[in-house]
Scaffold this active site. Structure first.
Site, PDB file in Angstrom:
ATOM      1  N   VAL A 106      43.885   2.497   5.724  1.00  0.00           N
ATOM      2  CA  VAL A 106      45.323   2.720   5.542  1.00  0.00           C
ATOM      3  C   VAL A 106      45.586   3.018   4.156  1.00  0.00           C
ATOM      4  O   VAL A 106      45.451   2.118   3.010  1.00  0.00           O
ATOM      5  CB  VAL A 106      46.290   1.667   5.792  1.00  0.00           C
ATOM      6  CG1 VAL A 106      47.671   2.098   5.646  1.00  0.00           C
ATOM      7  CG2 VAL A 106      46.157   1.100   7.150  1.00  0.00           C
TER       8      VAL A 106
ATOM      9  N   GLU B 226      41.502  17.182  10.256  1.00  0.00           N
ATOM     10  CA  GLU B 226      40.167  16.275  10.897  1.00  0.00           C
ATOM     11  C   GLU B 226      39.599  17.391  11.971  1.00  0.00           C
ATOM     12  O   GLU B 226      40.128  18.368  12.199  1.00  0.00           O
ATOM     13  CB  GLU B 226      40.650  15.203  11.796  1.00  0.00           C
ATOM     14  CG  GLU B 226      41.519  14.073  11.081  1.00  0.00           C
ATOM     15  CD  GLU B 226      40.550  13.092  10.700  1.00  0.00           C
ATOM     16  OE1 GLU B 226      39.304  13.025  10.895  1.00  0.00           O
ATOM     17  OE2 GLU B 226      41.123  12.406   9.812  1.00  0.00           O
TER      18      GLU B 226
ATOM     19  N   LYS C  30      46.794   3.687  12.034  1.00  0.00           N
ATOM     20  CA  LYS C  30      47.126   3.099  10.754  1.00  0.00           C
ATOM     21  C   LYS C  30      48.299   1.876  11.065  1.00  0.00           C
ATOM     22  O   LYS C  30      48.212   1.033  10.520  1.00  0.00           O
ATOM     23  CB  LYS C  30      47.552   3.972   9.748  1.00  0.00           C
ATOM     24  CG  LYS C  30      46.207   4.851   9.290  1.00  0.00           C
ATOM     25  CD  LYS C  30      46.551   6.023   8.529  1.00  0.00           C
ATOM     26  CE  LYS C  30      45.181   6.950   8.025  1.00  0.00           C
ATOM     27  NZ  LYS C  30      45.611   8.183   7.583  1.00  0.00           N
TER      28      LYS C  30
HETATM   29  N1  HSE Z   1      43.424  12.689   8.437  1.00  0.00           N
HETATM   30  C1  HSE Z   1      43.879  11.700   7.414  1.00  0.00           C
HETATM   31  C2  HSE Z   1      45.089  12.092   6.758  1.00  0.00           C
HETATM   32  C3  HSE Z   1      42.750  11.406   6.709  1.00  0.00           C
HETATM   33  O1  HSE Z   1      45.562  13.487   6.831  1.00  0.00           O
HETATM   34  O2  HSE Z   1      45.797  11.292   6.281  1.00  0.00           O
HETATM   35  C4  HSE Z   1      42.868  10.208   6.335  1.00  0.00           C
HETATM   36  O3  HSE Z   1      43.030   9.148   7.163  1.00  0.00           O
END
Ligand code: HSE
Length: 336
Positions: free
Chosen positions: A151, A208, A223
Site C-alpha cells: 500500500v 497494469e 489495498k
Molecule cells: N497500478 C498501481 C497504481 C501500481 O497505479 O497505483 C501500484 O500498486
C-alpha cells in the site's frame, strides 16, 4: 541474511541495485548483509548458496532479458523448487498480483512460511484473497510477515497507521490508493477524453498489464483489504469490498464536479462499509492530490484527521519499502 527473491522485474532489479549501492552503510549502520542465494524470472533462475554476485546478476538480466544465463550450468528452479532446496532466512515475493487465485505468490509465501522463512511481499494478491489465514500461518510457524510496499509503494502508510498512531483508535479512513486512475482522472479534468487519458497513461507505462486491475478498482480494493485487516483488525478479503471503477466516469461528471469546486477521485474508504468508488471531493481537501500521487486521510478518536501524501508506485520506491521490512526483520532477529 540469506534471501530468495521471487520475480526479477522492475521492483526486484531495483532492490538488487539498492543492495549494491547501499551495501557499505547497510552493514555499518544496521549490520545488514543481504545475501541473495536464489532468484528467478519468467524464463529461468540463478542460484548460489554462498550468495549471487549482484552486479553480475543485473548485467546478465540486462543483456539476456533473464537471469538464467548467470551461470554456465543453467538451472530452471521454480519458486517452489528454491524454497524446498535452498537454505534461506527470508523470502521476498515480487511476482505479479493476481486476484483470481493469487498464484504463484500464494504458493511461494505459504511454503516459505511452512519452511520457517520470514516473508516480505509486495505482491498484493495473496494478501487480498487470504490476509487473515496468512497472518495465522505466519504466527503458527513463528515467522515474520511484512508487506509495507503493498500500500502506497515507498510511502509508509501502513507503518504510519500502525506505529505512529499507536494507542489511538482509528475510526475511519479514506484514500486515493491507485496512481494510474488518479492520473487518468486528473487528465480528464484537464480536458482529455477517457480514451485519450487512458492511452496517455499507457504510453507512460503506468497502466497494469491487465488494465482492469486499475480501471475496475481491483488494485485499490486489494489495498483497502490490506488496510482494513492491518489497521482496523477486520477479517476481510476481496469479496467484502463494494467496488466500482472509473470506466463510467464521464467528462460531464467531472465538469459538474468542477462547478462545485470539487474533483472526481477514485476513493477507497473504510467507514461503515468498505468501498471503492468514484466520488466528488473538494479541491481544497488535502486528500485531493493530482497526477499519480496517492493520499490517505486517517481519522482517529483523539488526534483528529491526518493526511499522508506520496508516490504510490515506482521500482525504487517500492524497493525502499522492502528494505525497510528487511531492516525490521533484521532488528527483530537481533533482539530475540
Ligand atoms: N497500478 C498501481 C497504481 C501500481 O497505479 O497505483 C501500484 O500498486
Amino acid at each position: 541474511m540469506r534471501i530468495i527473491l521471487c520475480g526479477f522485474g522492475v521492483v526486484g532489479q531495483s532492490l538488487v541495485k539498492l543492495f549494491v549501492s547501499r551495501s557499505e552503510d547497510l552493514y555499518a549502520k544496521y549490520g545488514l548483509k543481504p545475501r541473495v542465494v536464489g532468484v528467478f524470472d519468467s524464463k529461468g533462475s540463478a542460484v548460489d548458496q554462498s550468495g549471487l554476485d549482484l552486479e553480475k546478476l543485473i548485467l546478465v538480466k540486462k543483456e539476456f532479458g533473464t537471469v538464467k544465463n548467470y551461470a554456465k550450468t543453467k538451472n530452471n528452479y521454480s519458486g517452489l523448487d528454491m524454497i524446498k532446496n535452498i537454505d534461506a532466512d527470508v523470502l521476498i515475493e515480487t511476482t505479479a498480483s493476481n486476484y483470481k487465485d493469487a498464484e504463484p505468490g500464494m504458493t511461494h509465501i505459504t511454503n516459505a512460511m511452512k519452511s520457517g522463512m520470514h516473508v516480505i511481499s509486495v505482491n498484493k494478491g495473496p494478501l487480498a484473497l487470504a490476509f487473515p489465514s496468512l497472518m495465522e500461518l505466519a504466527t503458527y510457524n513463528q515467522v515474520m510477515f511484512k508487506f509495507s510496499g503493498t500500500v502506497g509503494g515507498g510511502t509508509p502508510i501502513l507503518d504510519y497507521a500502525k506505529n505512529s498512531l499507536k494507542g489511538e483508535r482509528i475510526t475511519s479512513f479514506a484514500g486515493i490508493l491507485n496512481g494510474t486512475t488518479n492520473y487518468i482522472l486528473t487528465n480528464m479534468a484537464n480536458g482529455l477524453s477517457f480514451d485519450a487519458a487512458l492511452n496517455d497513461a499507457k504510453s507512460k507505462g503506468y497502466v497494469e498489464a491487465d488494465e482492469s486491475l486499475d480501471l475496475d478498482g481491483l488494485d485499490a480494493a486489494a489495498k483497502l483489504v490490506i488496510l482494513a485487516n492491518w489497521v482496523m483488525d477486520m477479517k476481510v478479503t476481496m469479496p467484502d469490498i463494494k467496488c466500482t471503477g472509473i470506466r463510467k466516469v464521464t467528462t460531464e461528471n467531472i465538469k459538474n464536479a468542477a462547478k462545485k469546486k470539487c474533483a472526481v477521485k477514485l476513493i477507497a474508504s473504510c467507514n461503515k462499509e468498505l468501498e471503492v468508488s468514484p466520488k466528488e471531493i473538494s479541491v481544497d481537501d488535502p486528500l485531493c492530490v493530482n497526477g499519480t500521487l496517492n493520499a490517505i486521510a486517517f481519522t482517529s478518536e483523539h488526534s483528529g484527521t491526518q493526511t499522508i501524501i506520496g508516490k504510490g508506485a515506482g521500482g525504487m520506491e517500492t524497493a525502499s519499502s522492502i528494505l525497510r521490512d528487511l531492516l525490521d526483520i533484521r532488528q527483530e532477529i537481533a533482539r530475540t
